[in-house]
Write an enzyme that holds these catalytic residues in place. Structure first.
Site, PDB file in Angstrom:
ATOM      1  N   ARG A   1       0.839  -1.201   0.000  1.00 41.64           N
ATOM      2  CA  ARG A   1       0.000   0.000   0.000  1.00 41.64           C
ATOM      3  C   ARG A   1       0.869   1.245   0.000  1.00 41.64           C
ATOM      4  O   ARG A   1       1.744   1.418   0.843  1.00 41.64           O
ATOM      5  CB  ARG A   1      -0.909   0.012   1.241  1.00 41.64           C
ATOM      6  CG  ARG A   1      -1.714   1.295   1.444  1.00 41.64           C
ATOM      7  CD  ARG A   1      -3.039   1.208   0.738  1.00 41.64           C
ATOM      8  NE  ARG A   1      -3.847   2.423   0.871  1.00 41.64           N
ATOM      9  CZ  ARG A   1      -4.897   2.547   1.683  1.00 41.64           C
ATOM     10  NH1 ARG A   1      -5.249   1.551   2.463  1.00 41.64           N
ATOM     11  NH2 ARG A   1      -5.595   3.659   1.716  1.00 41.64           N
TER      12      ARG A   1
ATOM     13  N   ASP B   1      -6.746  -2.286   1.295  1.00 38.68           N
ATOM     14  CA  ASP B   1      -7.245  -1.387   2.335  1.00 38.68           C
ATOM     15  C   ASP B   1      -7.883  -2.282   3.389  1.00 38.68           C
ATOM     16  O   ASP B   1      -8.716  -3.133   3.056  1.00 38.68           O
ATOM     17  CB  ASP B   1      -8.278  -0.436   1.707  1.00 38.68           C
ATOM     18  CG  ASP B   1      -8.900   0.539   2.696  1.00 38.68           C
ATOM     19  OD1 ASP B   1      -8.189   0.993   3.616  1.00 38.68           O
ATOM     20  OD2 ASP B   1     -10.096   0.849   2.536  1.00 38.68           O
TER      21      ASP B   1
ATOM     22  N   ARG C   1      -5.734   1.543  -4.531  1.00 39.29           N
ATOM     23  CA  ARG C   1      -4.856   0.934  -3.544  1.00 39.29           C
ATOM     24  C   ARG C   1      -4.795  -0.576  -3.741  1.00 39.29           C
ATOM     25  O   ARG C   1      -5.761  -1.197  -4.167  1.00 39.29           O
ATOM     26  CB  ARG C   1      -5.298   1.288  -2.125  1.00 39.29           C
ATOM     27  CG  ARG C   1      -6.632   0.765  -1.624  1.00 39.29           C
ATOM     28  CD  ARG C   1      -7.860   1.472  -2.125  1.00 39.29           C
ATOM     29  NE  ARG C   1      -7.936   2.891  -1.876  1.00 39.29           N
ATOM     30  CZ  ARG C   1      -8.484   3.434  -0.776  1.00 39.29           C
ATOM     31  NH1 ARG C   1      -9.038   2.677   0.127  1.00 39.29           N
ATOM     32  NH2 ARG C   1      -8.517   4.728  -0.619  1.00 39.29           N
TER      33      ARG C   1
ATOM     34  N   ASP D   1      -9.897  -2.018   6.897  1.00 40.96           N
ATOM     35  CA  ASP D   1     -10.571  -1.099   7.813  1.00 40.96           C
ATOM     36  C   ASP D   1     -11.227  -1.865   8.956  1.00 40.96           C
ATOM     37  O   ASP D   1     -11.970  -2.832   8.718  1.00 40.96           O
ATOM     38  CB  ASP D   1     -11.651  -0.303   7.070  1.00 40.96           C
ATOM     39  CG  ASP D   1     -11.073   0.675   6.052  1.00 40.96           C
ATOM     40  OD1 ASP D   1      -9.907   1.075   6.207  1.00 40.96           O
ATOM     41  OD2 ASP D   1     -11.791   1.027   5.098  1.00 40.96           O
TER      42      ASP D   1
END
Ligand code: X6L
Ligand code: MG
Ligand code: MG
Length: 182
Positions: A91, A103, A100, A105
């Site tokens: 990343r 990711d 990207r 989260d």
């Protein structure tokens, strides 16, 4: 009983997204990194969805999914581990909301509510994002207090039809990682 962790095990939900490189392989690598961590166990894996980009729309489509994990890491330690895995998977933060490789989260951690500079739980924008809600609905524990809300919101998002979310494939993580009965 197959108790990997003796105590203080929490359930967390993590959203994954990729729209650069070999997206499917990157998602699978992220799952593998998480499950290999001694303090994390991947317990449930959503479908893999191809989704139209939102926020910054001039970029390739994403693959998105959500994992349920059991962990003894604290919320902040888990978050920092996710950021480290993002680095490990190439990343590079360039354009805000831009493409990207991966990711990761943190969406939910048990019923923890917190609002710190480094981390807000539940994820403050998850209820507005169909690319999160639809896969989250696949794996969300029915005992969780947010389940009804997520269920309703993801149904609206799918019925809406304009969200640009299609099931890409389903993977069987447990049978893929444990191919042989012993
Ligand atoms: C107005 C303004 C409306 C901003 C939406 C939504 C911004 C989501 C950022 C927004 C807004 C985000 C993914 C993505 C991004 C992803 C798909 C973000 C951060 N990440 N699109 N866009 N999947 N489909 O994982 O979530 S950028
Ligand atoms: Mg995100
Ligand atoms: Mg992120």
């Amino acid at each position: 009983m197959d108790e990997q962790f003796p105590h203080k095990e929490a359930e967390a939900y993590i959203a994954l997204g990729s729209n650069m490189g070999n997206r499917e392989q990157l998602l699978l690598s992220a799952i593998s990194l998480l499950d290999t961590h001694p303090d994390v166990r991947v317990s449930s894996v959503s479908g893999m969805y191809e989704t139209d980009p939102v926020g910054y729309t001039e970029q390739p489509p994403f693959l998105n999914m959500v994992l349920a994990v059991q962990t003894t890491l604290s919320p902040l330690m888990l978050l920092r581990q996710l950021l480290q895995f993002e680095q490990q998977l190439g990343r590079v933060r360039q354009i805000r909301w831009g493409p990207r490789t991966i990711d990761l989260d943190l969406l939910l951690y048990d019923n923890v509510r917190m609002d710190q500079e480094e981390l807000t739980l539940p994820h403050p924008r998850m209820m507005e994002r169909a690319f999160v809600l639809v896969p989250l609905h696949d794996v969300l524990d029915y005992s969780h207090q947010l389940q009804q809300e997520v269920s309703a919101a993801s149904r609206v998002a799918l019925l809406d039809g304009k969200e640009g979310i299609t099931l890409w494939k389903t993977i069987n993580w447990r049978s893929a990682s444990e191919p042989f009965e012993s």
